[in-house]
Design an enzyme around this catalytic site. Structure first.
Site, short mmCIF file in Angstrom:
data_model
loop_
_atom_site.label_atom_id
_atom_site.label_comp_id
_atom_site.label_asym_id
_atom_site.label_seq_id
_atom_site.Cartn_x
_atom_site.Cartn_y
_atom_site.Cartn_z
N ARG A 111 -85.09 -9.54 53.16
CA ARG A 111 -85.59 -9.00 51.89
C ARG A 111 -84.52 -9.26 50.84
O ARG A 111 -83.38 -8.82 50.98
CB ARG A 111 -85.89 -7.50 52.00
CG ARG A 111 -86.11 -6.85 50.63
CD ARG A 111 -86.68 -5.46 50.70
NE ARG A 111 -88.09 -5.49 51.03
CZ ARG A 111 -88.94 -4.49 50.79
NH1 ARG A 111 -88.51 -3.37 50.24
NH2 ARG A 111 -90.20 -4.58 51.11
N HIS A 138 -94.69 -11.29 48.35
CA HIS A 138 -94.59 -10.26 49.39
C HIS A 138 -95.73 -10.49 50.39
O HIS A 138 -96.65 -9.67 50.50
CB HIS A 138 -94.69 -8.88 48.73
CG HIS A 138 -94.20 -7.75 49.59
ND1 HIS A 138 -93.65 -7.94 50.84
CD2 HIS A 138 -94.19 -6.40 49.38
CE1 HIS A 138 -93.32 -6.76 51.36
NE2 HIS A 138 -93.64 -5.82 50.49
N GLN A 141 -96.88 -7.75 53.02
CA GLN A 141 -97.66 -6.65 52.44
C GLN A 141 -99.14 -7.02 52.36
O GLN A 141 -100.02 -6.22 52.70
CB GLN A 141 -97.14 -6.32 51.04
CG GLN A 141 -97.95 -5.26 50.32
CD GLN A 141 -97.85 -3.90 51.01
OE1 GLN A 141 -96.75 -3.45 51.27
NE2 GLN A 141 -98.97 -3.26 51.29
N ASP A 226 -99.42 -1.74 41.34
CA ASP A 226 -98.08 -1.61 41.90
C ASP A 226 -97.20 -1.01 40.81
O ASP A 226 -97.60 -0.92 39.64
CB ASP A 226 -97.57 -3.00 42.33
CG ASP A 226 -96.22 -2.97 43.05
OD1 ASP A 226 -95.79 -1.87 43.48
OD2 ASP A 226 -95.59 -4.04 43.18
N CYS A 265 -99.20 -0.84 47.38
CA CYS A 265 -98.26 -1.17 48.46
C CYS A 265 -97.26 -0.06 48.71
O CYS A 265 -96.68 0.03 49.79
CB CYS A 265 -97.54 -2.48 48.14
SG CYS A 265 -96.47 -2.40 46.69
N ARG A 293 -99.06 -2.00 57.84
CA ARG A 293 -97.86 -2.86 57.81
C ARG A 293 -97.39 -3.10 59.24
O ARG A 293 -97.02 -4.22 59.61
CB ARG A 293 -96.74 -2.20 57.00
CG ARG A 293 -96.97 -2.10 55.50
CD ARG A 293 -97.10 -3.47 54.84
NE ARG A 293 -95.95 -4.32 55.07
CZ ARG A 293 -94.81 -4.30 54.38
NH1 ARG A 293 -94.68 -3.47 53.37
NH2 ARG A 293 -93.80 -5.12 54.66
N1 NVA Z 1 -93.12 -5.02 43.24
C1 NVA Z 1 -92.33 -4.09 44.02
C2 NVA Z 1 -92.85 -4.02 45.43
C3 NVA Z 1 -92.14 -3.04 46.30
C4 NVA Z 1 -92.66 -3.01 47.70
C5 NVA Z 1 -90.87 -4.50 44.00
O1 NVA Z 1 -90.59 -5.71 44.08
O2 NVA Z 1 -90.03 -3.64 43.86
N1 CP Z 2 -94.48 -1.83 50.41
C1 CP Z 2 -93.22 -2.03 50.82
O1 CP Z 2 -92.77 -3.17 51.02
O2 CP Z 2 -92.52 -0.89 51.00
P1 CP Z 2 -90.94 -0.77 51.25
O3 CP Z 2 -90.27 -1.22 49.99
O4 CP Z 2 -90.73 0.67 51.55
O5 CP Z 2 -90.57 -1.67 52.40
#
Ligand code: NVA
Ligand code: CP
Length: 309
Positions: A111, A138, A141, A226, A265, A293
């Site tokens: 990540r 992502h 997700q 989101d 998500c 997930r």
């Molecule tokens: N768009 C958000 C998704 C988190 C799961 C981010 O990148 O922070």
């Molecule tokens: N939706 C998602 O990726 O959640 P986290 O950031 O908690 O992993």
């Protein structure tokens, strides 16, 4: 990398047929272990002897827990690392990190902010690499989202998905899924916060953009949003103001199909991108989505390790 190993950096790495295969596998594995304790492995333990390293440059709850439990349920083990406590956090190149991890573990989930880092990890290592979220996409997700939609009785081809708000990484993967699986995606985004034009040019065959939130949700089967401020972005008041007309409200949900479902998500910011009434209301399926997930991750892992498809 051995030919039976695959990377999962974007949904197109798998393609529509493999995604369908993974979703079917996830549904049957989920059904088969309905009454088992969560920590008990599936009887076949297909990943027995394999270890997945998980590297986080950003926070996570769902991705971290679901990959960890997915590996346990498949009979494998995990190693969770925050990049800040690795030499990666002191500037060791991603390519060198990829070489080292490839000598010691069987797969890696990363990540990170820059999508180029997952690409570099895949190109320079010799083990499967999974994108656990980048600024671009992502995909893991969206596998869970697809599973959730199917479980709620909706066949994917021909559906209308409506996205409200920021044109971000999660939207990109939904756009990609729409073109691979034959459903339409209409996003309502304020000016300046549209999805990436290059990504849309490449993957947006079934995608359209509007400024009008009502147009987006009209006749929608799925309504999804989101956070307005993604990880790594500064908390700009002007962005919040631009997003406000795109908040998912009960009034907006009423314009969608009567049996439309609401996805997010998570983590969510109640009464910012979505009202509490909607996210905690009867059309919201966010807890199924979060649970999925885990089930989706298991099939992604099996596919990456060459044990599915
Ligand atoms: N768009 C958000 C998704 C988190 C799961 C981010 O990148 O922070
Ligand atoms: N939706 C998602 O990726 O959640 P986290 O950031 O908690 O992993």
């Amino acid at each position: 990398m051995s030919v039976q190993h695959r990377h999962f950096l974007n949904l197109s790495d798998a393609g529509g047929d493999a995604i369908a295969l993974m979703l079917n596998d996830a549904l049957s594995r989920k059904a088969a272990r309905q009454h088992m304790p969560k920590g008990m492995p599936d009887p076949d333990e297909p990943l027995h002897g394999r270890t997945l390293a998980m590297v986080f440059e950003k926070n996570s709850t769902r991705t971290r827990v679901s990959f960890d439990m997915a590996m346990r349920q498949l009979g494998g083990t995990t190693m969770v690392m925050d990049a800040g406590s690795m030499q990666l956090g002191r500037g060791e190149p991603i390519s060198d990190t990829a070489q080292v991890l490839s000598r010691m573990v069987d797969g890696v989930m990363l990540r990170t902010d820059d999508h180029g880092k997952v690409v570099s990890m895949a190109e320079t290592g010799t083990i499967p690499v999974i994108n656990g979220l980048t600024d671009l996409s992502h995909p893991c997700q969206i596998m869970a989202d697809l599973l959730t939609v199917i479980e709620h009785g909706k066949a994917l081809p021909g559906l209308k998905w409506a996205w409200l708000g920021d044109g971000n990484n999660v939207l990109h993967s939904i756009i990609e899924a729409g073109s691979l699986l034959g459903f339409s995606v209409q996003a309502a985004c304020p000016k300046g916060y549209e999805p990436d034009a290059d990504f849309v040019a490449q993957h947006g065959a079934n995608f359209s953009l509007t400024r009008d939130p009502v147009e987006a949700v009209t006749n929608a089967d799925i309504v999804v949003t989101d956070t307005w401020i993604s990880m790594g972005q500064s908390h700009a008041e002007e962005k919040l103001a631009a997003m406000m007309p795109y908040q998912v409200t009960a009034g907006l949900m009423a314009q969608a199909k009567p049996d439309a479902i609401f996805l997010h998500c998570l983590p969510a910011h109640r009464d910012e991108e979505v009202t509490s009434e909607v996210i905690d209301g009867p059309q919201s399926v966010i807890w199924d989505e979060a649970e999925n997930r885990l089930h989706a991750q298991k099939s992604i892992l099996l596919w990456c390790f060459g044990l599915l498809g």
